[in-house]
Design an enzyme around this catalytic site. Structure first.
Site, short mmCIF file in Angstrom:
data_model
loop_
_atom_site.label_atom_id
_atom_site.label_comp_id
_atom_site.label_asym_id
_atom_site.label_seq_id
_atom_site.Cartn_x
_atom_site.Cartn_y
_atom_site.Cartn_z
N ASP A 44 0.82 -1.22 0.00
CA ASP A 44 0.00 0.00 0.00
C ASP A 44 0.85 1.27 0.00
OD1 ASP A 44 0.97 -0.29 2.51
OD2 ASP A 44 -0.93 0.04 3.54
N HIS A 248 22.00 4.63 -20.18
CA HIS A 248 21.00 4.85 -19.13
C HIS A 248 21.37 4.11 -17.84
CE1 HIS A 248 17.96 6.04 -22.46
NE2 HIS A 248 18.69 7.04 -22.06
N ASP A 265 24.66 12.67 -15.07
CA ASP A 265 23.54 13.23 -15.84
C ASP A 265 22.39 13.35 -14.86
OD1 ASP A 265 21.42 13.83 -17.48
OD2 ASP A 265 21.95 12.38 -19.03
N ASP A 276 18.27 19.49 -17.12
CA ASP A 276 18.87 18.25 -17.66
C ASP A 276 20.33 18.53 -18.01
OD1 ASP A 276 19.44 15.84 -18.82
OD2 ASP A 276 18.10 16.10 -20.54
N HIS A 355 23.65 8.52 -29.81
CA HIS A 355 22.37 9.17 -29.48
C HIS A 355 22.30 10.52 -30.19
CE1 HIS A 355 24.47 11.89 -26.73
NE2 HIS A 355 25.08 10.85 -26.18
N HIS A 359 17.27 17.39 -27.33
CA HIS A 359 15.81 17.19 -27.35
C HIS A 359 15.14 18.38 -26.70
CE1 HIS A 359 16.25 16.15 -23.06
NE2 HIS A 359 17.31 15.46 -23.42
N HIS A 366 12.13 14.85 -21.67
CA HIS A 366 12.05 14.71 -23.13
C HIS A 366 10.69 15.30 -23.49
CE1 HIS A 366 15.00 11.10 -22.76
NE2 HIS A 366 15.60 12.25 -22.73
N GLU A 388 23.80 18.01 -26.10
CA GLU A 388 24.47 16.97 -25.32
C GLU A 388 25.30 15.98 -26.13
OE1 GLU A 388 21.70 14.01 -23.63
OE2 GLU A 388 20.08 15.39 -24.19
N TYR A 392 31.77 7.73 -26.27
CA TYR A 392 31.74 6.59 -25.36
C TYR A 392 32.72 5.55 -25.89
CZ TYR A 392 27.64 9.33 -24.47
OH TYR A 392 26.82 10.40 -24.22
N ARG A 409 30.19 12.95 -21.67
CA ARG A 409 29.06 13.71 -22.24
C ARG A 409 29.04 15.06 -21.54
NH1 ARG A 409 25.38 10.24 -21.92
NH2 ARG A 409 24.17 10.77 -20.08
N GLU A 411 26.36 18.28 -21.27
CA GLU A 411 24.97 18.63 -21.63
C GLU A 411 24.55 19.93 -20.96
OE1 GLU A 411 21.99 15.79 -20.29
OE2 GLU A 411 20.54 16.59 -21.74
N1 GLY Z 1 18.79 12.71 -18.97
C1 GLY Z 1 18.21 12.23 -20.14
C2 GLY Z 1 18.77 12.86 -21.33
O1 GLY Z 1 19.80 13.48 -21.24
O2 GLY Z 1 18.20 12.82 -22.37
MN MN Z 2 20.59 14.32 -19.49
MN MN Z 3 19.08 15.25 -22.21
#
Ligand code: GLY
Ligand code: MN
Ligand code: MN
Length: 442
Positions: A44, A248, A265, A276, A355, A359, A366, A388, A392, A409, A411
């Site tokens: 619950d 991820h 991230d 982000d 990637h 976005h 997103h 971003e 890698y 990365r 971003e």
């Molecule tokens: N944190 C998710 C992205 O960078 O798209």
């Molecule tokens: Mn991110």
């Molecule tokens: Mn992002």
């Protein structure tokens, strides 16, 4: 810091959004948007409640089990909410409710009904409309209510009810509205960016070998909370060494090792709007020559992308420039061999950059909004997006040994402006010298 969120935006902002939406509907139509519901975590216990972003966008109302109905008949509009009724006993156990009587004034709507009455009220309210706008498959409990109401109306034609014959999706309309941020939204995104940046700074100050990844995560969550952002906008990634090559990675349960990088991230949600940010830095505060070389390629690509992401440009077009910088860098590092344009045409970079460049960002990390066929939609003033690029270089790849296990990365979040763009997350350090100085001061 006021966390009631309704205080963060005037109710007129939500009302104006509803009016702008209504202006785009066909005449003699109805539109319904459902809230989120509580989600069970186990037994619950529930996950912290998060409102549906569309419902929030139109109401600023943070309770589950609610719905917004807009009607447009002969050019005249009507608005109604369905919500949980006041219940002193349940409220003692589970928390306050706005209640039906308070809703019209608090939410600036014409009518309010108990959600318990939706089964009988909705068929009546939908009667006479030629079109119903609804988003199927978004809030499943709402799909059921819509289906039942339409069936009830069809079955009670002799009693004067009728079901709207046409069903439309409101997403194309609302997605387009949400893509262009108002001044209020920009202010909240700026604050989300600023708080997220402070958290990255704190993580740099607190990092050292032999701390766990989740310890840095907790430092960031603490910083979010301290500044009035109760939640992270998405599950934080704190990835030491090779873990950075798992895009991820959210386990965050490994030790941070001397001599490795850590990729973080993470961004907060402030008054429902997301930050982000990704930063990558050495666990011990000092970049090795190999780490520095890879980092410099990504940083150069990221800074160039920010220069180019201005009104009239597209993510697709700018990513082409990013690819040139990265592929040139990978050739210089001895990781790729050949000619830049040919390697790009062959997508030889894909094992190392798999990637997109960025976005849309807003109520959702997103965020909604069309990107165009190939991410080639032209950028315009008021859009907010991430930038971003990453590289890698996993241990599994056949590359020179010094580069194996390096994932980088960087971003940031930008607002497209009349003059180009504004970086909303610039308080998070990204220059190598700056990062090294900050980390040596700890
Ligand atoms: N944190 C998710 C992205 O960078 O798209
Ligand atoms: Mn991110
Ligand atoms: Mn992002």
């Amino acid at each position: 810091m006021d966390l009631t969120y309704l205080a963060a935006l005037p109710s007129s902002e939500f009302q104006q959004r509803r009016q702008r939406l209504l202006a785009q509907l066909a005449d003699n139509s109805a539109l319904i948007v459902f809230s989120a519901q509580e989600k069970q975590r186990n037994a619950d216990s529930h996950y912290p409640f998060r409102q549906d972003s569309y419902f929030w966008y139109l109401t600023g109302f943070n309770e589950p089990d609610s719905a917004l109905l807009l009607l447009k008949h002969d050019g005249e509009s009507q608005s109604a909410v369905f919500l949980r009724p006041s219940d002193p006993l349940l409220e003692t156990w589970n928390g306050r409710r706005l209640g039906v009587d308070n809703a019209p004034t608090a939410l600036n709507v014409d009518q309010a009904y108990s959600i318990e009455q939706i089964g009988s009220e909705l068929p009546r309210l939908l009667s006479g409309s030629t079109a119903l706008y609804h988003a199927d498959d978004l809030q499943r409990w709402g799909d059921q209510i819509v289906r039942d109401s339409l069936r009830y109306a069809r079955e009670h034609q002799r009693q004067g009810l009728n079901a709207p014959p046409q069903l439309n999706d409101w997403r194309p309309l609302l997605d387009e509205m949400r893509l262009f941020k108002s001044e209020y939204e920009v202010a909240l995104l700026q604050q989300a960016g600023q708080i997220s940046a402070l958290a990255h700074l704190r993580a740099m100050q607190q990092a050292r070998p032999n701390r766990y990844e989740y310890e840095l995560e907790s430092e960031m969550l603490h910083e979010f909370n301290r500044h009035g952002a109760r939640f992270a906008a998405y599950n934080s990634i704190v990835a030491g060494g090779e873990n950075a090559c798992i895009l991820h990675y959210t386990e965050n349960d490994q030790l941070l090792k001397d001599g490795e990088l850590v990729l973080i991230d993470a961004g907060c949600e402030f008054a429902m709007y997301a930050g982000d940010i990704t930063r990558t830095f050495p666990v011990n505060g000092q970049f090795s020559p190999a780490q520095r070389a890879v980092y410099e390629v990504v940083l150069k690509a990221q800074k160039r992308a920010i220069e180019l992401l201005v009104p009239g440009a597209s993510i697709y077009q700018v990513n082409r420039e990013v690819l040139k910088i990265k592929v040139t860098g990978l050739i210089e590092l001895g990781i790729l061999h050949g000619e830049v344009e040919q390697l790009i045409a062959d997508k030889a970079y894909l094992p190392f950059y798999m990637h997109g460049l960025g976005h849309w960002l807003g109520l959702d990390v997103h965020d909604v909004g069309h990107y165009g066929e190939n991410r080639d939609r032209t950028l315009a003033v008021g859009m907010v997006l991430t930038v971003e690029p990453g590289l890698y270089l996993s241990r599994n790849s056949e590359i020179p040994a010094p580069y194996q296990g390096i994932g980088v990365r960087i971003e940031d979040n930008i607002l497209i402006t009349e003059y180009g763009n504004k970086v909303l997350t610039s308080a998070a350090p990204k220059e190598i010298d700056e990062i090294e100085i900050i980390m040596q001061k700890k």
